[in-house]
Every structure is written in structure tokens, then in C-alpha cells.
Design an enzyme around this catalytic site. Structure first.
Site, mmCIF file in Angstrom:
data_model
loop_
_atom_site.group_PDB
_atom_site.id
_atom_site.type_symbol
_atom_site.label_atom_id
_atom_site.label_comp_id
_atom_site.label_asym_id
_atom_site.label_seq_id
_atom_site.Cartn_x
_atom_site.Cartn_y
_atom_site.Cartn_z
ATOM 1 N N CYS A 96 0.814 -1.215 0.000
ATOM 2 C CA CYS A 96 0.000 0.000 0.000
ATOM 3 C C CYS A 96 0.847 1.264 0.000
ATOM 4 O O CYS A 96 0.362 2.334 -0.349
ATOM 5 C CB CYS A 96 -0.949 0.009 1.193
ATOM 6 S SG CYS A 96 -0.125 -0.018 2.799
ATOM 7 N N ASN A 97 2.097 1.155 0.389
ATOM 8 C CA ASN A 97 2.931 2.355 0.488
ATOM 9 C C ASN A 97 4.149 2.365 -0.414
ATOM 10 O O ASN A 97 4.892 3.338 -0.427
ATOM 11 C CB ASN A 97 3.391 2.538 1.938
ATOM 12 C CG ASN A 97 2.326 3.180 2.801
ATOM 13 O OD1 ASN A 97 1.646 4.097 2.365
ATOM 14 N ND2 ASN A 97 2.149 2.676 3.996
#
Length: 432
Positions: free
Chosen positions: A51-52
Site C-alpha cells: 500500500c505504500n
């Protein structure tokens, strides 16, 4: 050949760009890696997508060529401008790449310093490439050390304790907003690993949790793993639940928003929605009275507090990363020396065999004396090569190692057989 990493993360691009760069299926990853290894300069590839961050971990015979090709392929995949990606990319080669990889594995480069999910995600990415044959001994060696480094950081610091994930940070933010959470309902959308972690933190914070997922059976199975009751509702109740429940955290792997203007209801209560998925689960155009929406990038205040509390521990951890990076390259150099030392002894024994057979054939020695003469010759060779062998092993720790290795190989006519694919397998490949 050099290690090369192309890195895009919360540090150099925003969530909109991360959404476009995200790889949401194994099929997408497989297709993309195949494109990369078609380039003659790029030899091995591991693709990490969370997600990052998106990390392309490779070995390259031409760093500049590989880096440009990788970013071109990322631009094509994401629809983003090549020049924009090239300007934003963090490009690491060789020692910089190894230090960066070790920092990532140790959760020092994460949005939440010390978060515990990243090493598992990195292992999954590595297993994927291993299973597909996209990486060999060189990537295996550096991954072996990255996981070893991560373990040392966990053991030597307290970075892996407390609020150390995006999920726990979202729950901490919700708890900060709500205050007294006893009996407050919270909805979790999704039934995967991130959702499981979210439910754990919500329960420990006193929330009354409901899970909803397209896969109701999976959600029910997840609910049974907790000691307290966790409610499960059918997915067609999503809009009703969004209207009634004040706290919602969504963490699905859907490639598009699952909450849009069409299914997002108005409500008279104050609601707080946390979208910790990338790509985002909540349409960014949604705006309603009494509704606050937080994405992963909006949790920065808690992240900053987390970082200040962990600053001293992080300093210790970075010291471990730096030391392990140096150790890794020393270890690599020692792998270059071992075959040379072995070949020196093998070559000596071959000469002994050849000369003894010739001496027996010409009658210079009796065949009955062959074994004793062989032992004597081997003793001479061992003593003669002891000091050169020791010096070669010492040289492996110096900057001149590559030059000396090449010179000795050429001098004795040895082939470069340092890439032994099966000798140094990753100890962590089969572990969770």
C-alpha cells in the site's frame, strides 16, 4: 554486475501515483517481470508492491540501461509520464541498493517505523520470483541477508512493539477521535491479512466489530479466530451498515473504489472512514456532512509521533543495517575466494597424480611406494599453499579483492564459478 533497486514510496510520490503503480494481482506481477527480464542488462527481478511502496529489486550488468528500461515499463503500465517517474524515482545501485533493501526489510523505510508486515510482504515477493524462476543465487544471497538483518533489528530493538502498522495507526486515530470506545461499533471491509490485523486492534481498543466481505465464508472463518464475538454481515448490507456505524476501516485488494457516490449513504451521525487500501477503496470525490475520510497519507500526525518515540531505537537499527550491509559484501567477496582456494588444492593434487603415474611408468619409483609418496606430496602442497590461502581469505575483506581474484583466476587458468546457484540458498525462503 550490480544490485539495482528502483523505489517508489510514500517518500517520493503521493497516493494517487501509488494507486496507479500498484500491482493488484499475481498475473500483473508475472507479466511485468517477464517484460523486465527481456532486457539483456536486467538479470534477476523481485517486485514488491504494497500500500505504500513499489520496489523493483534486480541485478544488472548496466545500471543506467536497466533503470531507464524499468521506469519506461512502469510508465507504460501505470499510464504515468516517464519523465515524471524518472525525476521522482529513488534509484539505488550496489552498496546503496543493499543498504536500502535492508532498511526496507527492517521496517526503517516504512510510513510507520517498525511496522511488522513489510518483512512478510518482502518474503512473499521473493517466494513469487523464486517459484517463477525470476531470481537466482545473487538475489537469493541478498534476500538471505536482508531477512537476517530484519531479525537482528527486531531482536536488538523494540521497534516491532506497540502501534507499528498502518492498521494500528488507523485504529489509534479512530480511538483518539472517539474517546471512550466501549460499545462503539466499527465496520471492517475485507477479510484478508490487513483486515485481520485491523480487527485485532479494534477489539483490543474496545470497539464492537462487524466484518463485511464479498467472500462471506472467508469473513465468517476470520470472525471465528477471535476470542470475542465478531459480527459478520452479508455484502449487500454495505450501504445500510455505512449509514449506521460511526467507524469504518476498509482494506480490500479491489483494483477500483468499492465505496462510491452511488452506494455511500448520508447519515445523521458523525462518521469516520479510514481507507488503508492502495488503490483506495473510497472514491475521492465523496463529500458529505458529518463524514471525515482518512487515507493512509492522512495518518501522518500519528506517524510523526511514532517516529519521535522510536528515534533512539531507529538509530540503533540503522547501525545494524550499516554493519550488516558491510558484512554482506565481505561475505560475497569470501564466496569469490573459496572456489579459488579449492581449485589451487585440486590443481596441486592433479599434478601429484600425473607426476606419480609418470614416475611409476618410467620406473623412477615402485608402485608399492605410491601411497606414501602421495601423502608426502600432499603434505608439501598443503604447507606450500597454506600462507597464500590465508592471504587470499584476508584479501577478501579489502577493496582490492576483485582485482586480485581476477588476476589469480587468469594466472592459474581457473573459470569464474562464483555463481553457485544452489550452494547458498536463503534460509528464510520456506519460513513465515
Amino acid at each position: 554486475m550490480s544490485y539495482l533497486i528502483i523505489s517508489f514510496s510514500h517518500k517520493n510520490i503521493d497516493i494517487k501515483m501509488r494507486e496507479k503503480l500498484a500491482f493488484n494481482s499475481d498475473e500483473d506481477k508475472d507479466r511485468f517481470i517477464k517484460q523486465l527480464i527481456e532486457n539483456e542488462a536486467t538479470k534477476e527481478v523481485v517486485l514488491l508492491s504494497t500500500c505504500n511502496r513499489v520496489e523493483i529489486i534486480t541485478r544488472s550488468s548496466n545500471v543506467k540501461q536497466s533503470a531507464r528500461n524499468i521506469i519506461e515499463k512502469l510508465a507504460s503500465y501505470s499510464g504515468l509520464d516517464f519523465e515524471l517517474l524518472y525525476d521522482r524515482a529513488d534509484i539505488y545501485d550496489n552498496d546503496g541498493a543493499v543498504h536500502h533493501l535492508f532498511s526496507v526489510a527492517s521496517a526503517l523505510d516504512s510510513l510507520v517505523i517498525g511496522e511488522t508486515q513489510i518483512v512478510g510482504q518482502l518474503k512473499d515477493a521473493f517466494r513469487f520470483s523464486q517459484a517463477k524462476g525470476y531470481c537466482g543465487s545473487n538475489i537469493t544471497r541478498v534476500m538471505h541477508y536482508a531477512f537476517k538483518c530484519a531479525a537482528q533489528v527486531r531482536n536488538a530493538t523494540s521497534l516491532g512493539t506497540g502501534s507499528v502498522s498502518v492498521a494500528s495507526t488507523a485504529v489509534a486515530k479512530a480511538k483518539d477521535i472517539i474517546g471512550n470506545t466501549k460499545g462503539i461499533k466499527a465496520l471492517v471491509i475485507g477479510a484478508g491479512e490487513m483486515s485481520e490485523l485491523t480487527v485485532k486492534h479494534l477489539i483490543s481498543s474496545g470497539f464492537d466489530v462487524t466484518i463485511i466481505s464479498r467472500d462471506t465464508k472467508k469473513a465468517q472463518n476470520l470472525a471465528t479466530t477471535f476470542e470475542v464475538h465478531v459480527n459478520v454481515e452479508p455484502y449487500n448490507e454495505l450501504s445500510n451498515l455505512l449509514e449506521k456505524i460511526p467507524v469504518m476501516i476498509t482494506a480490500t485488494s479491489a483494483p477500483y473504489p468499492i465505496i462510491t457516490k452511488d452506494n455511500a449513504p448520508n447519515s445523521s451521525i458523525n462518521r469516520y472512514w479510514f481507507d488503508i487500501a492502495v488503490p483506495r477503496d473510497i472514491d475521492e470525490d465523496i463529500s458529505m456532512p458529518n463524514l471525515e475520510i482518512y487515507s493512509v497519507d492522512d495518518l501522518q500526525d500519528i506517524v510523526n509521533e511514532n517516529m519521535s518515540l522510536r528515534a533512539e531505537q531507529a538509530k540503533t537499527a540503522y547501525g545494524i543495517v550499516s554493519r550488516m550491509s558491510l558484512e554482506f559484501f565481505e561475505w560475497l567477496k569470501s564466496l569469490e575466494i573459496e572456489p579459488i582456494v579449492k581449485n589451487l588444492y585440486v590443481k596441486g593434487n592433479d599434478i601429484i597424480d600425473k607426476k606419480i603415474k609418470k614416475a611409476i611408468k618410467k620406473g623412477f619409483i615402485n608402485s608399492s611406494d605410491e601411497e606414501n609418496i602421495r601423502k608426502l606430496c600432499q603434505t608439501v602442497i598443503t604447507e606450500y599453499l597454506h600462507q597464500p590461502s590465508k592471504q587470499l581469505k584476508d584479501i577478501s575483506k579489502n577493496m582490492e579483492c576483485d582485482l586480485v581474484v581476477g588476476t589469480v583466476q587468469n594466472m592459474f587458468g581457473f573459470n569464474n564459478d562464483s555463481n553457485i546457484a544452489t550452494k547458498y540458498k536463503c534460509d528464510h525462503l520456506a519460513k513465515n
